[in-house]
Scaffold this motif. Structure first.
Motif, short mmCIF file in Angstrom:
data_model
loop_
_atom_site.label_atom_id
_atom_site.label_comp_id
_atom_site.label_asym_id
_atom_site.label_seq_id
_atom_site.Cartn_x
_atom_site.Cartn_y
_atom_site.Cartn_z
N GLU A 152 63.67 177.00 51.37
CA GLU A 152 64.41 178.27 50.99
C GLU A 152 64.20 178.62 49.51
O GLU A 152 63.72 179.88 49.24
CB GLU A 152 65.72 177.93 51.02
CG GLU A 152 66.53 179.46 50.73
CD GLU A 152 68.07 179.00 51.00
OE1 GLU A 152 68.83 179.57 50.15
OE2 GLU A 152 68.29 178.25 51.90
N ASN A 153 63.96 177.74 48.82
CA ASN A 153 63.49 177.71 47.25
C ASN A 153 63.01 176.68 46.67
O ASN A 153 63.00 175.55 47.40
CB ASN A 153 64.71 178.43 46.27
CG ASN A 153 65.76 177.62 46.63
OD1 ASN A 153 65.92 176.38 46.61
ND2 ASN A 153 67.14 178.22 46.70
N LEU A 154 62.56 176.61 45.51
CA LEU A 154 62.02 175.51 44.74
C LEU A 154 62.22 175.41 43.47
O LEU A 154 62.08 176.40 42.53
CB LEU A 154 60.50 175.50 44.90
CG LEU A 154 59.73 174.25 44.27
CD1 LEU A 154 59.92 172.91 45.17
CD2 LEU A 154 58.17 174.66 44.24
N THR A 155 62.70 174.25 42.72
CA THR A 155 62.63 173.88 41.30
C THR A 155 61.59 172.82 40.93
O THR A 155 61.78 171.77 41.69
CB THR A 155 64.14 173.73 40.97
OG1 THR A 155 65.12 174.67 41.18
CG2 THR A 155 64.12 173.24 39.44
N LEU A 156 60.99 172.93 39.95
CA LEU A 156 60.16 172.06 39.64
C LEU A 156 59.87 171.79 38.02
O LEU A 156 59.95 172.87 37.24
CB LEU A 156 58.60 172.55 40.04
CG LEU A 156 57.46 171.64 39.98
CD1 LEU A 156 56.77 171.01 41.15
CD2 LEU A 156 56.03 172.32 39.15
N ALA A 157 59.63 170.67 37.74
CA ALA A 157 59.31 170.01 36.38
C ALA A 157 58.34 169.01 36.30
O ALA A 157 58.44 168.04 37.06
CB ALA A 157 60.69 169.87 35.66
N ALA A 158 57.42 169.12 35.40
CA ALA A 158 56.48 168.13 35.39
C ALA A 158 56.02 168.01 34.05
O ALA A 158 55.78 169.06 33.02
CB ALA A 158 55.21 168.63 36.25
N ARG A 159 55.61 166.75 33.65
CA ARG A 159 54.93 166.61 32.48
C ARG A 159 53.35 166.67 32.38
O ARG A 159 52.95 166.05 33.39
CB ARG A 159 55.35 165.14 31.96
CG ARG A 159 54.60 164.65 30.73
CD ARG A 159 55.42 164.85 29.52
NE ARG A 159 56.70 164.33 29.48
CZ ARG A 159 57.52 165.02 28.64
NH1 ARG A 159 57.16 165.81 27.79
NH2 ARG A 159 59.01 164.64 28.61
N LEU A 160 52.82 167.47 31.44
CA LEU A 160 51.40 167.60 31.76
C LEU A 160 50.43 166.45 30.82
O LEU A 160 51.28 165.78 30.07
CB LEU A 160 51.00 169.00 31.18
CG LEU A 160 51.64 170.20 31.67
CD1 LEU A 160 51.34 171.49 31.15
CD2 LEU A 160 51.27 170.15 33.53
N ASN A 161 49.39 166.20 31.30
CA ASN A 161 48.61 165.16 30.53
C ASN A 161 48.40 165.39 29.13
O ASN A 161 48.16 164.52 28.35
CB ASN A 161 47.42 164.84 31.17
CG ASN A 161 46.41 166.00 31.45
OD1 ASN A 161 46.78 167.10 30.63
ND2 ASN A 161 45.35 165.87 31.96
N ASP A 162 48.75 166.68 28.54
CA ASP A 162 48.76 166.93 27.05
C ASP A 162 50.06 166.69 26.40
O ASP A 162 50.31 166.94 25.12
CB ASP A 162 48.00 168.16 26.85
CG ASP A 162 48.90 169.46 27.43
OD1 ASP A 162 49.96 169.17 27.89
OD2 ASP A 162 48.51 170.55 27.02
N GLY A 163 51.18 166.34 27.25
CA GLY A 163 52.25 166.14 26.76
C GLY A 163 53.18 167.40 26.88
O GLY A 163 54.35 167.09 26.51
#
Length: 79
Positions: free
Chosen positions: A32-43
């Motif tokens: 129905e929906n989406l929440t996303l958080a991610a750490r990128l390789n540059d910090g």
């Protein structure tokens, strides 16, 4: 309260596998929906939201916090 489905692939390249599985679910109309958080390789940190208002964002973030707390308690009980 909503049921929590643990969806954390453990194999190598699990980020790619997780995203592929989520994409398959989205294409099948299961999200129905989406929440996303991610750490990128540059910090840096990337956040993203789809089809979601502020109240629902907070609700999903609360579910993430609950899931993390639940796992901490389970780990402590297993000691």
């Amino acid at each position: 309260m909503a049921k929590i489905y643990e969806f954390t692939p453990r194999e190598p390249n699990n980020v790619v596998k997780l995203l592929e599985d989520i994409l398959s679910m989205a294409k099948a109309g299961k999200l129905e929906n989406l929440t996303l958080a991610a750490r990128l390789n540059d910090g840096d940190v990337m956040t993203a939201f789809a089809n979601i208002d502020y109240a629902e964002r907070l609700s999903l973030i609360g579910h993430l916090q609950f899931h993390i707390t639940q796992k901490i308690v389970e780990d402590l009980l297993d000691r």
